[in-house]
Design a protein around this motif. Structure first.
Motif, PDB file in Angstrom:
ATOM      1  N   ASN A  60       0.831  -1.214   0.000  1.00 56.53           N
ATOM      2  CA  ASN A  60       0.000   0.000   0.000  1.00 56.53           C
ATOM      3  C   ASN A  60       0.864   1.262   0.000  1.00 56.53           C
ATOM      4  OD1 ASN A  60      -2.339  -1.519  -0.005  1.00 56.53           O
ATOM      5  ND2 ASN A  60      -2.561  -1.485   2.214  1.00 56.53           N
ATOM      6  N   GLY A  61       1.916   1.199  -0.784  1.00 54.76           N
ATOM      7  CA  GLY A  61       2.831   2.326  -0.903  1.00 54.76           C
ATOM      8  C   GLY A  61       3.680   2.175  -2.152  1.00 54.76           C
ATOM      9  N   PRO A  62       4.515   3.132  -2.456  1.00 59.59           N
ATOM     10  CA  PRO A  62       5.359   3.084  -3.658  1.00 59.59           C
ATOM     11  C   PRO A  62       6.330   1.909  -3.623  1.00 59.59           C
ATOM     12  CG  PRO A  62       5.322   5.288  -2.699  1.00 59.59           C
ATOM     13  CD  PRO A  62       4.707   4.378  -1.689  1.00 59.59           C
ATOM     14  N   PHE A  63       6.711   1.447  -4.804  1.00 63.27           N
ATOM     15  CA  PHE A  63       7.735   0.414  -4.913  1.00 63.27           C
ATOM     16  C   PHE A  63       9.087   1.031  -4.585  1.00 63.27           C
ATOM     17  CE2 PHE A  63       4.356  -1.083  -7.672  1.00 63.27           C
ATOM     18  CZ  PHE A  63       4.313  -2.438  -7.418  1.00 63.27           C
ATOM     19  N   ARG A  64       9.856   0.353  -3.745  1.00 66.70           N
ATOM     20  CA  ARG A  64      11.200   0.844  -3.424  1.00 66.70           C
ATOM     21  C   ARG A  64      12.175   0.527  -4.554  1.00 66.70           C
ATOM     22  NH1 ARG A  64      11.364  -2.232   2.196  1.00 66.70           N
ATOM     23  NH2 ARG A  64      10.293  -3.658   0.778  1.00 66.70           N
ATOM     24  N   GLU A  65      12.068  -0.692  -5.085  1.00 64.03           N
ATOM     25  CA  GLU A  65      12.913  -1.117  -6.203  1.00 64.03           C
ATOM     26  C   GLU A  65      12.055  -1.889  -7.197  1.00 64.03           C
ATOM     27  OE1 GLU A  65      15.939  -0.189  -6.703  1.00 64.03           O
ATOM     28  OE2 GLU A  65      16.215   0.749  -4.742  1.00 64.03           O
ATOM     29  N   ILE A  66      12.494  -1.945  -8.435  1.00 63.51           N
ATOM     30  CA  ILE A  66      11.748  -2.639  -9.482  1.00 63.51           C
ATOM     31  C   ILE A  66      11.576  -4.121  -9.156  1.00 63.51           C
ATOM     32  CG2 ILE A  66      11.967  -3.445 -11.878  1.00 63.51           C
ATOM     33  CD1 ILE A  66      10.815  -0.654 -11.531  1.00 63.51           C
ATOM     34  N   GLU A  67      12.546  -4.703  -8.452  1.00 61.54           N
ATOM     35  CA  GLU A  67      12.474  -6.135  -8.124  1.00 61.54           C
ATOM     36  C   GLU A  67      11.189  -6.496  -7.376  1.00 61.54           C
ATOM     37  OE1 GLU A  67      16.709  -5.190  -8.911  1.00 61.54           O
ATOM     38  OE2 GLU A  67      15.115  -4.256  -7.745  1.00 61.54           O
ATOM     39  N   GLU A  68      10.598  -5.544  -6.668  1.00 59.29           N
ATOM     40  CA  GLU A  68       9.367  -5.816  -5.929  1.00 59.29           C
ATOM     41  C   GLU A  68       8.207  -6.162  -6.844  1.00 59.29           C
ATOM     42  OE1 GLU A  68       8.262  -3.022  -2.860  1.00 59.29           O
ATOM     43  OE2 GLU A  68      10.346  -2.420  -2.605  1.00 59.29           O
ATOM     44  N   LEU A  69       8.293  -5.795  -8.111  1.00 60.64           N
ATOM     45  CA  LEU A  69       7.235  -6.141  -9.057  1.00 60.64           C
ATOM     46  C   LEU A  69       7.040  -7.646  -9.157  1.00 60.64           C
ATOM     47  CD1 LEU A  69       7.679  -3.798 -12.164  1.00 60.64           C
ATOM     48  CD2 LEU A  69       5.682  -3.958 -10.666  1.00 60.64           C
ATOM     49  N   GLN A  70       8.083  -8.403  -8.858  1.00 61.87           N
ATOM     50  CA  GLN A  70       7.989  -9.865  -8.932  1.00 61.87           C
ATOM     51  C   GLN A  70       7.010 -10.426  -7.914  1.00 61.87           C
ATOM     52  OE1 GLN A  70      12.189 -11.635  -9.940  1.00 61.87           O
ATOM     53  NE2 GLN A  70      12.537  -9.751  -8.778  1.00 61.87           N
ATOM     54  N   ASN A  71       6.674  -9.638  -6.887  1.00 60.76           N
ATOM     55  CA  ASN A  71       5.733 -10.084  -5.857  1.00 60.76           C
ATOM     56  C   ASN A  71       4.285  -9.752  -6.194  1.00 60.76           C
ATOM     57  OD1 ASN A  71       7.917 -10.906  -4.193  1.00 60.76           O
ATOM     58  ND2 ASN A  71       8.179  -8.817  -3.444  1.00 60.76           N
ATOM     59  N   VAL A  72       4.070  -8.987  -7.260  1.00 61.49           N
ATOM     60  CA  VAL A  72       2.711  -8.587  -7.630  1.00 61.49           C
ATOM     61  C   VAL A  72       1.974  -9.751  -8.268  1.00 61.49           C
ATOM     62  CG1 VAL A  72       1.374  -7.074  -9.151  1.00 61.49           C
ATOM     63  CG2 VAL A  72       3.335  -6.163  -7.891  1.00 61.49           C
ATOM     64  N   MET A  73       0.733  -9.952  -7.865  1.00 63.78           N
ATOM     65  CA  MET A  73      -0.067 -11.052  -8.394  1.00 63.78           C
ATOM     66  C   MET A  73      -0.229 -10.905  -9.904  1.00 63.78           C
ATOM     67  SD  MET A  73      -3.796 -12.426  -7.082  1.00 63.78           S
ATOM     68  CE  MET A  73      -3.069 -13.030  -5.537  1.00 63.78           C
ATOM     69  N   GLY A  74       0.026 -12.000 -10.621  1.00 67.14           N
ATOM     70  CA  GLY A  74      -0.083 -12.002 -12.073  1.00 67.14           C
ATOM     71  C   GLY A  74       1.234 -11.768 -12.787  1.00 67.14           C
ATOM     72  N   MET A  75       2.241 -11.324 -12.043  1.00 69.40           N
ATOM     73  CA  MET A  75       3.553 -11.085 -12.639  1.00 69.40           C
ATOM     74  C   MET A  75       4.326 -12.406 -12.700  1.00 69.40           C
ATOM     75  SD  MET A  75       5.669  -8.875 -13.981  1.00 69.40           S
ATOM     76  CE  MET A  75       4.885  -7.317 -13.533  1.00 69.40           C
ATOM     77  N   THR A  76       4.705 -12.815 -13.901  1.00 69.83           N
ATOM     78  CA  THR A  76       5.480 -14.034 -14.083  1.00 69.83           C
ATOM     79  C   THR A  76       6.950 -13.689 -14.315  1.00 69.83           C
ATOM     80  OG1 THR A  76       5.226 -14.061 -16.492  1.00 69.83           O
ATOM     81  CG2 THR A  76       3.477 -15.111 -15.181  1.00 69.83           C
ATOM     82  N   PRO A  77       7.859 -14.643 -14.134  1.00 76.28           N
ATOM     83  CA  PRO A  77       9.275 -14.367 -14.414  1.00 76.28           C
ATOM     84  C   PRO A  77       9.504 -13.888 -15.848  1.00 76.28           C
ATOM     85  CG  PRO A  77       9.065 -16.395 -13.162  1.00 76.28           C
ATOM     86  CD  PRO A  77       7.669 -15.985 -13.533  1.00 76.28           C
ATOM     87  N   GLU A  78       8.726 -14.439 -16.785  1.00 79.28           N
ATOM     88  CA  GLU A  78       8.889 -14.066 -18.183  1.00 79.28           C
ATOM     89  C   GLU A  78       8.455 -12.616 -18.426  1.00 79.28           C
ATOM     90  OE1 GLU A  78       8.793 -18.291 -17.604  1.00 79.28           O
ATOM     91  OE2 GLU A  78       7.252 -16.794 -17.107  1.00 79.28           O
ATOM     92  N   ILE A  79       7.320 -12.235 -17.842  1.00 75.38           N
ATOM     93  CA  ILE A  79       6.841 -10.865 -18.013  1.00 75.38           C
ATOM     94  C   ILE A  79       7.777  -9.886 -17.325  1.00 75.38           C
ATOM     95  CG2 ILE A  79       4.971  -9.253 -17.478  1.00 75.38           C
ATOM     96  CD1 ILE A  79       3.020 -11.567 -17.767  1.00 75.38           C
ATOM     97  N   TYR A  80       8.241 -10.246 -16.139  1.00 74.66           N
ATOM     98  CA  TYR A  80       9.166  -9.362 -15.416  1.00 74.66           C
ATOM     99  C   TYR A  80      10.453  -9.162 -16.216  1.00 74.66           C
ATOM    100  CZ  TYR A  80      12.420  -7.566 -11.969  1.00 74.66           C
ATOM    101  OH  TYR A  80      13.359  -6.796 -11.326  1.00 74.66           O
ATOM    102  N   ALA A  81      10.965 -10.235 -16.808  1.00 75.11           N
ATOM    103  CA  ALA A  81      12.196 -10.129 -17.598  1.00 75.11           C
ATOM    104  C   ALA A  81      12.001  -9.219 -18.802  1.00 75.11           C
ATOM    105  CB  ALA A  81      12.637 -11.522 -18.052  1.00 75.11           C
ATOM    106  N   ALA A  82      10.798  -9.246 -19.377  1.00 80.56           N
ATOM    107  CA  ALA A  82      10.515  -8.412 -20.548  1.00 80.56           C
ATOM    108  C   ALA A  82      10.293  -6.952 -20.168  1.00 80.56           C
ATOM    109  CB  ALA A  82       9.289  -8.946 -21.286  1.00 80.56           C
ATOM    110  N   ALA A  83       9.682  -6.715 -18.996  1.00 80.83           N
ATOM    111  CA  ALA A  83       9.287  -5.356 -18.614  1.00 80.83           C
ATOM    112  C   ALA A  83      10.346  -4.593 -17.833  1.00 80.83           C
ATOM    113  CB  ALA A  83       8.001  -5.407 -17.789  1.00 80.83           C
ATOM    114  N   SER A  84      11.093  -5.265 -16.985  1.00 80.74           N
ATOM    115  CA  SER A  84      11.983  -4.577 -16.049  1.00 80.74           C
ATOM    116  C   SER A  84      13.046  -3.689 -16.698  1.00 80.74           C
ATOM    117  CB  SER A  84      12.651  -5.586 -15.101  1.00 80.74           C
ATOM    118  OG  SER A  84      13.358  -6.580 -15.815  1.00 80.74           O
ATOM    119  N   PRO A  85      13.579  -4.031 -17.887  1.00 84.50           N
ATOM    120  CA  PRO A  85      14.586  -3.129 -18.475  1.00 84.50           C
ATOM    121  C   PRO A  85      14.054  -1.732 -18.798  1.00 84.50           C
ATOM    122  CG  PRO A  85      14.701  -5.295 -19.503  1.00 84.50           C
ATOM    123  CD  PRO A  85      13.452  -5.272 -18.680  1.00 84.50           C
TER     124      PRO A  85
END
Length: 204
Positions: A60-85
Motif C-alpha cells: 500500500n505504498g510506492p515500490f522501493r525497487e523494481i524487483e518488488e514487481l515480482q511479488n505482484v499477483m499475475g507477474m510471471t518471471p517471463e513478463i518481469y524479464a521483458a518489462a523490467s529493463p
C-alpha cells in the motif's frame, strides 16, 4: 510509481500483445501501490494474496525497487524479464522523445501508432526532436497526420510526461569481494546540472 493505470495498461499491452493480461497487471500494480484495501475489477488486494498463499503482501505504498514487481499477483518471471529493463523507481519519470525505447513511448498519454511512427521516422532521418510540438505537424501549421490525436490537450499531456533532453542518468554498479560473497549494489541518480553533474540520490 508515477505512471497511472492507463499508462501501465498501454505499456504492458504493447509489450505483451495481450489486452486482458495487461489490464490485470496494471490494476494489480495500482492496488499494490494505493492506500486502500478495495481491489479493482481485475486487481488484487491483501485478501487475494493471503488466499493464494503468496509470500509477499501489498505494501500500500510506492515500490522501493523494481524487483518488488515480482511479488505482484499475475507477474510471471517471463513478463518481469521483458518489462523490467524499461522501468525504474528512481528519477523524475520524464521520457526522452529522442532516445526512449518504443514500449516506453507507447505508454505516454495521447500516444497513438501514428504519433509513434512520426517520432521513429524523425529519429531514423537523423532529425532531433526539439519540442513536443515538433511531432505534431498541426502545431506548426502543417497538415494533420491520419490516426494522430491532435489539439493542445494532447500536447499538454505529453509535455507533462516527456522531455527532449537527457537530464538524469541512473547508474547501477554491482560488485563482490569473492565468488561466494554477497554482491553489493550501488544505485546513483545523476543530474546534468550545468556546468557540472550533481548526484541526486545514492542507495546501497
Amino acid at each position: 510509481n508515477l505512471v497511472n493505470e492507463t499508462e501501465l495498461q498501454a505499456f504492458f499491452s504493447f509489450l505483451l500483445g495481450d489486452y486482458s493480461k495487461s489490464t490485470q497487471l496494471a490494476q494489480t500494480i495500482m492496488d499494490w501501490r494505493d492506500v486502500d484495501s478495495m481491489p479493482r475489477p481485475s486487481g488484487a488486494e491483501r485478501d487475494a494474496y493471503i488466499k493464494a498463499e503468496m509470500l509477499a503482501l501489498p505494501t500500500n505504498g510506492p515500490f522501493r525497487e523494481i524487483e518488488e514487481l515480482q511479488n505482484v499477483m499475475g507477474m510471471t518471471p517471463e513478463i518481469y524479464a521483458a518489462a523490467s529493463p524499461y522501468l525504474t523507481t528512481h528519477g523524475t519519470a520524464q521520457v526522452n522523445l529522442n532516445t526512449a525505447p518504443v514500449p516506453v513511448l507507447r505508454s505516454l498519454p495521447g500516444m497513438t501508432d501514428a504519433t509513434l511512427n512520426r517520432i521513429l521516422q524523425m529519429r531514423s532521418q537523423g532529425r532531433r526532436i526539439t519540442s513536443v510540438e515538433a511531432i505534431f505537424p498541426t502545431a506548426q501549421g502543417g497538415r494533420r497526420i491520419a490516426g494522430q490525436l491532435g489539439g493542445q490537450i494532447v500536447i499538454n499531456q505529453i509535455n507533462a510526461r516527456a522531455t527532449v533532453d537527457t537530464r538524469q542518468l541512473e547508474l547501477t554498479i554491482t560488485s563482490r569481494v569473492g565468488t561466494q560473497a554477497t554482491p553489493t549494489k550501488l544505485i546513483a541518480v545523476i543530474a546534468n546540472n550545468k556546468p557540472q553533474a550533481v548526484v541526486l540520490s545514492k542507495q546501497w
